[in-house]
Design a protein around this motif. Structure first.
Motif, short mmCIF file in Angstrom:
data_model
loop_
_atom_site.label_atom_id
_atom_site.label_comp_id
_atom_site.label_asym_id
_atom_site.label_seq_id
_atom_site.Cartn_x
_atom_site.Cartn_y
_atom_site.Cartn_z
N ASN A 121 0.71 -1.22 0.16
CA ASN A 121 -0.11 -0.08 -0.08
C ASN A 121 0.81 1.32 -0.19
OD1 ASN A 121 -2.56 -0.70 -0.31
ND2 ASN A 121 -2.56 -1.62 1.68
N LEU A 124 1.78 1.68 -3.57
CA LEU A 124 0.56 2.12 -4.37
C LEU A 124 0.17 3.44 -4.16
CD1 LEU A 124 -1.95 -1.05 -3.82
CD2 LEU A 124 -0.52 -0.30 -5.89
N SER A 131 -4.36 3.62 -1.47
CA SER A 131 -4.19 2.55 -0.78
C SER A 131 -5.53 1.59 -0.92
CB SER A 131 -4.32 2.85 1.05
OG SER A 131 -4.38 1.92 1.71
N GLN A 132 -5.16 0.25 -0.93
CA GLN A 132 -6.35 -0.84 -1.22
C GLN A 132 -6.54 -1.58 -0.11
OE1 GLN A 132 -8.11 -0.57 -4.22
NE2 GLN A 132 -6.80 1.28 -4.73
N GLN A 133 -7.67 -2.16 0.05
CA GLN A 133 -7.91 -3.16 0.98
C GLN A 133 -7.40 -4.80 0.30
OE1 GLN A 133 -9.03 -3.23 4.13
NE2 GLN A 133 -8.41 -5.41 4.26
N ILE A 134 -6.20 -5.06 0.96
CA ILE A 134 -5.46 -6.14 0.37
C ILE A 134 -5.84 -7.48 1.29
CG2 ILE A 134 -3.58 -7.25 -0.64
CD1 ILE A 134 -2.49 -4.58 -1.49
#
Length: 270
Positions: A121, A124, A131-134
């Motif tokens: 994140n 990214l 930010s992404q929910q990984i």
């Protein structure tokens, strides 16, 4: 000589009885005890009549299938090219090396990588994607499980490819087969025993994953392993936990029968 062999087999038989046969028999015995302590088939009746448990079984098989498929697609090409590299034993050791690290440590390492403020994140955010929910997703669960299981698929495939007779490949080329035809008609069929062993080594443990479902999947992924842990550690319903364990053992035996090596019966005319 026969007496010596029997003497040497005693430790193995004792180990097998104490740590394999006895625990399985205890699980089977416990599965017939209801929450009130009486013997009955109530646990099996509840399991096979509950849509929750059946959906959980389907999820376990489905995620184990996905993990095995991902691992196979990565492991076979890796093992294939590894056999042809110059320092293959060194590369193989580097692949096996992560298996020496504790599973819990690897899980926490991936939590740090996939978390909201983790390495991915941060990268990214630097690229402007945000930010992404990984973490706590199906992707993160399958990715981490596949990463952990890859060495166990590579090893049997590598060993099978390593033992292939080079003259068979040369004969295929001499008969005019292309590289793809040689792989499809000679190499891959002859390496199927390694593939089957790898599938066993990956699919069977993937059926009973429970630590990764909590730490990486965030309990979004519910499997039979998670249910067993829940019944033994939280609800204290050991009977139902044992029943799920019996179902899991049967599923593992079925997988072993499907992927097991079949010996062809040969007979000759006198």
């Amino acid at each position: 000589m026969t007496n010596t062999k029997r003497l040497y087999s005693i430790p193995y038989i004792l180990w097998l009885v104490l740590f394999v046969v006895t625990p399985v028999l205890l699980i089977i015995y416990q599965s017939f005890k209801g929450i009130d302590g009486n013997f009955s088939l109530v646990n099996y009746k509840e399991y096979f009549s509950s849509t929750t448990y059946l959906a959980m079984t389907f999820n376990s098989v489905w995620y184990a299938f996905l993990i095995t498929l991902v691992v196979l697609f990565i492991s076979y090409p890796t093992a294939y090219f590894l056999v042809r590299t110059k320092h293959k034993q060194l590369w193989l050791m580097l692949i096996i090396l992560p298996t020496w690290v504790n599973l819990l440590l690897k899980a926490y390492a991936f939590i740090g990588i996939f978390s909201a403020h983790g390495s991915i994140n941060q990268f990214l955010e630097m690229t402007g994607l945000g930010s992404q929910q990984i973490l706590f997703t199906d992707f993160s669960f399958i990715f981490v499980a596949a990463y952990i299981e890859i060495p166990f698929m590579i090893m049997p495939i590598f060993n099978t490819l390593e033992e292939l007779n080079p003259s068979l490949i040369s004969a295929s080329r001499d008969l005019g087969a292309s590289s793809w035809e040689t792989f499809r008609r000679v190499i891959f069929p002859l390496s199927m025993n390694g593939v089957k062993s790898g599938v066993q080594a990956v699919f069977i443990p993937s059926l009973s994953l429970f630590m990764l479902t909590r730490l990486i999947g965030g309990n979004r992924v519910i499997t039979l392993g998670t249910a067993i842990e829940e019944h033994f550690m939280v609800t204290q319903n050991w009977g139902m936990g044992s029943t799920i364990g019996v179902v899991l053992i049967v599923a593992m035996l079925v997988i072993m029968l499907i992927t097991g090596e079949r010996k062809k019966k040969t007979g000759g005319n006198k």
